[in-house]
Scaffold this active site. Structure first.
Site, PDB file in Angstrom:
ATOM      1  N   HIS A 127      17.043 -33.777  -4.779  1.00  0.00           N
ATOM      2  CA  HIS A 127      15.664 -34.099  -5.195  1.00  0.00           C
ATOM      3  C   HIS A 127      15.606 -35.318  -6.115  1.00  0.00           C
ATOM      4  CE1 HIS A 127      14.558 -29.541  -4.717  1.00  0.00           C
ATOM      5  NE2 HIS A 127      14.355 -30.191  -3.596  1.00  0.00           N
ATOM      6  N   GLU A 185       7.916 -38.717  -2.555  1.00  0.00           N
ATOM      7  CA  GLU A 185       9.232 -39.274  -2.229  1.00  0.00           C
ATOM      8  C   GLU A 185       9.113 -40.396  -1.195  1.00  0.00           C
ATOM      9  OE1 GLU A 185      10.000 -35.102  -1.808  1.00  0.00           O
ATOM     10  OE2 GLU A 185      12.093 -35.440  -2.367  1.00  0.00           O
ATOM     11  N   ASP A 245       7.321 -17.212   0.055  1.00  0.00           N
ATOM     12  CA  ASP A 245       6.212 -18.082  -0.336  1.00  0.00           C
ATOM     13  C   ASP A 245       5.580 -17.570  -1.628  1.00  0.00           C
ATOM     14  OD1 ASP A 245       3.556 -19.233  -0.520  1.00  0.00           O
ATOM     15  OD2 ASP A 245       3.846 -19.907   1.543  1.00  0.00           O
ATOM     16  N   GLU A 281       2.987 -27.928  -8.234  1.00  0.00           N
ATOM     17  CA  GLU A 281       1.685 -28.604  -8.175  1.00  0.00           C
ATOM     18  C   GLU A 281       0.525 -27.629  -7.976  1.00  0.00           C
ATOM     19  OE1 GLU A 281       1.817 -31.712  -5.161  1.00  0.00           O
ATOM     20  OE2 GLU A 281       3.818 -32.261  -5.833  1.00  0.00           O
ATOM     21  N   ARG A 293      16.876 -19.435  -1.275  1.00  0.00           N
ATOM     22  CA  ARG A 293      18.219 -19.698  -1.816  1.00  0.00           C
ATOM     23  C   ARG A 293      18.403 -18.985  -3.150  1.00  0.00           C
ATOM     24  NH1 ARG A 293      18.028 -26.129  -1.345  1.00  0.00           N
ATOM     25  NH2 ARG A 293      16.223 -25.875  -0.010  1.00  0.00           N
ATOM     26  N   GLY A 300       5.483 -28.025  -4.140  1.00  0.00           N
ATOM     27  CA  GLY A 300       4.527 -26.997  -3.695  1.00  0.00           C
ATOM     28  C   GLY A 300       4.133 -26.000  -4.767  1.00  0.00           C
ATOM     29  N   ARG A 330      15.394 -41.671   4.229  1.00  0.00           N
ATOM     30  CA  ARG A 330      15.812 -40.707   3.221  1.00  0.00           C
ATOM     31  C   ARG A 330      17.196 -40.172   3.605  1.00  0.00           C
ATOM     32  NH1 ARG A 330      14.850 -34.405   2.895  1.00  0.00           N
ATOM     33  NH2 ARG A 330      15.664 -34.092   0.817  1.00  0.00           N
TER      34      ARG A 330
HETATM   35  P1  AMP Z   1       7.368 -27.618  -0.832  1.00  0.00           P
HETATM   36  O1  AMP Z   1       8.770 -27.263  -0.419  1.00  0.00           O
HETATM   37  O2  AMP Z   1       7.301 -28.571  -1.975  1.00  0.00           O
HETATM   38  O3  AMP Z   1       6.500 -28.040   0.329  1.00  0.00           O
HETATM   39  O4  AMP Z   1       6.721 -26.253  -1.386  1.00  0.00           O
HETATM   40  C1  AMP Z   1       6.459 -25.184  -0.508  1.00  0.00           C
HETATM   41  C2  AMP Z   1       6.154 -23.962  -1.324  1.00  0.00           C
HETATM   42  O5  AMP Z   1       5.079 -24.211  -2.241  1.00  0.00           O
HETATM   43  C3  AMP Z   1       5.631 -22.792  -0.484  1.00  0.00           C
HETATM   44  O6  AMP Z   1       6.665 -22.068   0.075  1.00  0.00           O
HETATM   45  C4  AMP Z   1       4.876 -21.997  -1.506  1.00  0.00           C
HETATM   46  O7  AMP Z   1       5.780 -21.105  -2.128  1.00  0.00           O
HETATM   47  C5  AMP Z   1       4.434 -22.992  -2.539  1.00  0.00           C
HETATM   48  N1  AMP Z   1       2.979 -23.188  -2.558  1.00  0.00           N
HETATM   49  C6  AMP Z   1       2.235 -24.036  -1.828  1.00  0.00           C
HETATM   50  N2  AMP Z   1       0.919 -23.913  -2.139  1.00  0.00           N
HETATM   51  C7  AMP Z   1       0.831 -22.955  -3.094  1.00  0.00           C
HETATM   52  C8  AMP Z   1      -0.235 -22.360  -3.840  1.00  0.00           C
HETATM   53  N3  AMP Z   1      -1.508 -22.723  -3.656  1.00  0.00           N
HETATM   54  N4  AMP Z   1       0.086 -21.407  -4.733  1.00  0.00           N
HETATM   55  C9  AMP Z   1       1.361 -21.029  -4.911  1.00  0.00           C
HETATM   56  N5  AMP Z   1       2.407 -21.544  -4.262  1.00  0.00           N
HETATM   57  C10 AMP Z   1       2.159 -22.496  -3.361  1.00  0.00           C
END
Ligand code: AMP
Length: 392
Positions: free
Chosen positions: A177, A379, A278, A329, A236, A326, A88
């Site tokens: 992305h 990915e 988060d 989904e 960000r 995250g 990547r």
């Molecule tokens: P990623 O960068 O795609 O791994 O996404 C990470 C982010 O997804 C985390 O910082 C959370 O804000 C969000 N996330 C993961 N699981 C959940 C969930 N069950 N409900 C809400 N947000 C989530």
């Protein structure tokens, strides 16, 4: 055919080993804190998980230990089984419109492109060199996050700044992305059995971007010259008025890189909520009536919806709206709030279908367009697919 996909960061190395005959994952894992105290690795395979502290002075140590463990854990019987490696790459500038076989020239280009991704491209080069040293006979492929966005029209990728900035320094939108958005577009096209689709793909994770896709090609995307632009993210800011930068520099006696650090690491959900980056914590705070969390969530929704609405007009409509990564989904609440704001454009959620996490599912009502889908991104698989295609 077994193919490894590698994502090398400055102090991390993530891998997935695929059996490309059926696209199943044979093993996956991470090497963390490379070149630091307290380094360790995790390898998952056949339902097992191995976690071990280990000294990792550099990326070559990580690759050598990974290869040794793949054989000693009987995940593969010999290294000869690894037929190709895909890497990547965050930024291929304007030089790379698609994935390529890695040659010495590609490595030189990545070194030259380091200004466009100072945290990532040099780390990718370390990962490539380590693999080359450990497995010199195995062909390698570079898969660029920016490549998918190279089909943008200049009207969409140019900034309204002096043209010489673009000509002399390559100041333009590159996006990010791209491998994820390309995976989403391909998955939706396969499900619906159609190529001529207008798709708006929302990759909402700790980094977030929205992408307008027509007939499988990127028309525009929200990230810009760097992944700091576009929608609000975990830490960000996304788009802001650039005049804020010298204003706060003067107020706080900071230099430009300190302000950019604030915009990269202390803004977004974290900056506004003053609680967390988060979305799970933000939603919990919102449910408890925390005003800053509520404001952060609403601001996040607003910036995403603004891009979706603008891409609806750009594409002349929308066949499918997709949520991935995250937040996209997993956060039912975020999807619900965003789609509610899109009601004037005819988007309508099936509340029951929306009660899902991390699974491929249609979440809009009936057959009514625009359709809305949750599509778990992959990915690593996209990297392995490109790698298999190119080495063949
Ligand atoms: P990623 O960068 O795609 O791994 O996404 C990470 C982010 O997804 C985390 O910082 C959370 O804000 C969000 N996330 C993961 N699981 C959940 C969930 N069950 N409900 C809400 N947000 C989530």
């Amino acid at each position: 055919m077994k193919v490894m996909s590698i994502n090398a960061g400055s102090s991390t190395l993530k891998f997935s080993l695929f059996n490309m005959d059926d696209e199943s994952v044979i093993a996956s894992g991470n090497f963390e804190r490379i070149g630091m105290e307290g380094s360790f690795y995790t390898i998952k395979y056949r339902g097992e998980k191995v976690e071990q502290d280990v000294t990792l002075e550099n990326h070559l140590d990580a690759i050598n230990i990974l290869l040794e463990r793949l054989v000693s854990l009987s995940i593969i019987s010999s290294l000869d089984e690894i037929k190709a490696i895909g890497h990547r790459i965050v930024n291929g500038g304007s030089l790379y419109q698609e994935s390529v076989l890695i040659t010495d020239k590609v490595i030189e280009d990545l070194i030259l492109l380091k200004d466009y991704a100072p945290l990532h491209n040099p780390a990718h080069v370390l990962g490539i060199k380590a693999c080359k040293e450990a497995l010199p006979e195995v062909p390698m492929v570079a898969v660029f996050d920016t490549a998918f966005h190279q089909t943008m029209d200049p009207v969409n990728y140019l900034y309204p700044v002096p043209y010489s900035w673009y000509q002399e320094y390559g100041v333009r939108k590159y996006g990010a992305h791209g491998t994820s958005h390309r995976y989403i577009a391909k998955t939706i096209s396969d499900i619906l059995g159609k190529k001529d689709l207008k798709i708006i793909s929302c990759h909402l994770g700790s980094g977030a971007s929205v992408c307008a896709i027509k007939d499988g090609k990127c028309v525009d995307t929200s990230m810009g010259f760097t992944p700091l632009a576009g929608v609000m993210m975990g830490t960000r800011s996304g788009d802001i008025d650039p005049s804020i930068i010298p204003f706060v520099m003067e107020k706080e006696g900071k230099n430009a890189s300190e302000i950019i650090d604030d915009l990269n690491h202390h803004s977004g959900l974290l900056g506004v909520s003053r609680t967390s980056n988060d979305m799970r914590d933000i939603v919990a705070g919102m449910n408890e009536g925390n005003e800053n969390c509520t404001l952060a969530a609403k601001k996040f929704d607003r910036t995403v919806v603004n891009y979706i609405a603008s891409y609806y007009v750009l594409l002349g409509g929308c066949d499918v709206l997709c949520f991935t990564a995250g937040i996209g989904e997993n956060s039912l609440e975020t999807r619900m709030r965003i789609v509610e704001l899109l009601r004037p454009l005819g988007f309508e959620l099936d509340i029951e279908a929306n009660n899902c996490r991390g699974e491929l599912k249609k979440i809009s009502k009936g057959k009514k367009k625009p359709l809305i889908y949750v599509v778990p991104t992959n990915e690593e698989l996209m990297i392995a697919r490109d790698t298999k295609r190119l080495v063949r």
